[in-house]
Write an enzyme that holds these catalytic residues in place. Sequence first.
Site, mmCIF file in Angstrom:
data_model
loop_
_atom_site.group_PDB
_atom_site.id
_atom_site.type_symbol
_atom_site.label_atom_id
_atom_site.label_comp_id
_atom_site.label_asym_id
_atom_site.label_seq_id
_atom_site.Cartn_x
_atom_site.Cartn_y
_atom_site.Cartn_z
ATOM 1 N N GLU A 132 18.298 21.664 19.823
ATOM 2 C CA GLU A 132 19.531 22.283 19.400
ATOM 3 C C GLU A 132 20.330 21.239 18.509
ATOM 4 O O GLU A 132 20.837 21.464 17.254
ATOM 5 C CB GLU A 132 20.390 23.263 20.135
ATOM 6 C CG GLU A 132 21.449 23.912 19.583
ATOM 7 C CD GLU A 132 22.270 24.363 20.692
ATOM 8 O OE1 GLU A 132 23.254 25.178 20.234
ATOM 9 O OE2 GLU A 132 22.242 24.357 21.898
ATOM 10 N N ASP A 133 20.706 19.933 19.281
ATOM 11 C CA ASP A 133 21.629 19.372 18.850
ATOM 12 C C ASP A 133 21.251 17.952 17.925
ATOM 13 O O ASP A 133 21.949 17.005 17.475
ATOM 14 C CB ASP A 133 22.569 18.672 20.084
ATOM 15 C CG ASP A 133 23.259 19.856 20.505
ATOM 16 O OD1 ASP A 133 23.495 21.001 19.994
ATOM 17 O OD2 ASP A 133 23.890 19.720 21.695
#
Length: 755
Positions: A93-94
Amino acid sequence: MDEDITMREDADEKLVNDAFQRLLDSYLASRHRKKVDIITKAFNFARQAHKGVRRLSGEPYIMHPIAVAQIVCEEVGLGSTSICAALLHDVVEDTDYTTEDLANIFGPKIAQIVDGLTKISGGIFGEQASAQAENFKKLLLTMSEDIRVILIKICDRLHNMRTLASQPANKQYKIAGETLYIYAPLSNRLGLYKIKSELENLSFQYEHPEEYNSIKEKLKSTEVKRHELFDQFTAPIEESLHQMGIKYAIKERVKTPYSIWTKMQNKHVSFEEIYDILAVRIIFTPEKREEEINECFNIYVAISKIYKSHPDRLRDWLSHPKANGYQALHVTLMSKQGRWIEVQIRSDRMDEIAEQGFAAHWKYKEGEESEYTEDENELNDWLRTIKEILDDPQPDAMDFLDAIKLNLFASEIFVFTPKGEIKTMPAGCTALDFAFSIHTFLGSHCIGAKVNHKLVPLSHKLESGDQVEILTSKAQHVQPAWINFVSTAKAKAKIQAVLRRDSRELQKKGNKLLNEFLKKNNIETSPDVIDQLARFHETGRRELFLQGLGDKTILLGEKDLDELSGKGSDNDKKGWRKLVPFLGRGKKKPTAGEQQELFVVPEKFNRKKPIYISEDNIGQYKFKHCCHPIPGDDILGYIDNKHQIEIHKRACPVADKLKSGFGNRILDAKWNMHKQLFFDATIRLQGIDRMGILMDVSRIITSQMSVNIHRVTFNSEEGVFDGSIELRVHDRDDVRDIMNALKEVDGLQEVTQIM
């Protein structure tokens, strides 16, 4: 300057290394296969991926994945696959890494779990309605693939709650509300009792800080007395167990601040009136596993010889464990000090399942990594129900959340089929719920049931031990009224699905009739025309208007043509006079603010700052009737679809749904009132009737407290009265002072506030 940066980097390095070493130590102390290499590899990979990033608290970001992995290992008891997935859960996600990258480096299983966690990431979802509820759907879909996804997600949420102090207040309410509404009951359903209790307490701490601190203080001040009571109560029990030659441990269990507060709210009692704050837990190690249930009953027989047991408070979850795997024998005994004390009897294995839930069931296969197995029947039944709800997508994701809530919170009863098979059902379920639980066809055509061989209606509530036979007829069809007397998620979902199908047919019919009417009168069909007619017939929604046309409850005629041509009623054009809700008619009430326009939230509004409600601007906000907030209540704001702000109590059930479904629209709201306006408050009184009691009550309120009484309702029957008084008050402090004064009146047994 450079020296400061180097010192900080060194400090960060030590912090991270120490945290990871603690994780390894916990893992090595477990009974799992020792796959230290892959855990170290995952840690190094995640550390590199999150390099240079910090959390709001200021610590390196990698500390969060390590902390989640620590909870996964130590508090839930999962193995290396789950620990690696926890360390890597934010990488996709990051950062720029993909699920495919993780599959290549760590294998498909870890990548699949991380992918599941990424799909249900708890980020900011924008303005899309109920995006969080949609996210929760994804969570449950992924959960039915691999239960470890939801276990790690719960651990992630627990760490976020433990570090919630660094977030702004509006975000705190959103996360705390979502936690109470979804993650705490989900943890309970999976048997993670300790985590469920901590999630509830942390949510309570942020939503109602004053009440939380007050209960904490009271628990602390009564601690010495509780220890004394525990020692006196357990001394003869210990002696008896010692004589029986049982290997045991006795623990003191104290009710959590959240459960105390919930009981205070539900039962309308004070802290001092709650008798079951203390419970005793007996945990024993049986000589043979197959003897553990008999041993529980042997202990029960022994301790009931010492103390008298409460006949209605024996809870046997030994032969039929709860749906979350919980097994124990609960008995309530009368202590020598005249207090009822609950005693929970369970083996060390049962205790481990109670603490770590389903994870403990399949946690340790000797010498190998734990895997999810198909023999967890209760869990599989529950997952199957969820899949059925997911298979039938509902128009409103919040309805879906409600449906799942029914399953998450339900207590259980045991019901028998005509052939003597046991089915676990939620407490409060009806014969119709039971019919739908067996088969959709059975439910759809159900006309009644025989309970213990007696004929009962569909709405008959079942009790534990009932034997139920469902009666059907092919002529029977699902009725709209059925939705009111089913309580299970499955039954509600199936009934709604059939009703929606019927409603779509009626809408098609209505649409056809409308088109014919408009064509006949030379009016072009458009969404605006349909909306105008829907408003005219006060149906609210276009769909309901078309449905009304379809089932002939709405008929089109001359008035509709007048409305469309602009000759109709012009009530709507007069403008709407906004009155501040539930303000009283007290002498001091200022007229300023009565006709204020509602505040409309601009596009670039700072949602992190609190809004302050004062006498000057109170008319700009919508006060909802679901909870009647008055000054002194813990409140929050919610930006509705018209960009106006609703005010709710933080504990309001509607607000709970809003925090879970529309968290990004929640605002921190505070009072800035100066005892000028009056608000309605209702106090309920119950007690022993006597001559002059009403006069004493009214004298205290009007003379002593100088408060106006708006309405009084009193009923007296056989010497007992029940009544309510509507008052005009400035704030919550006024209500508290009045209630405290009324408690001194002779004969009044209970003084409570009606929300």
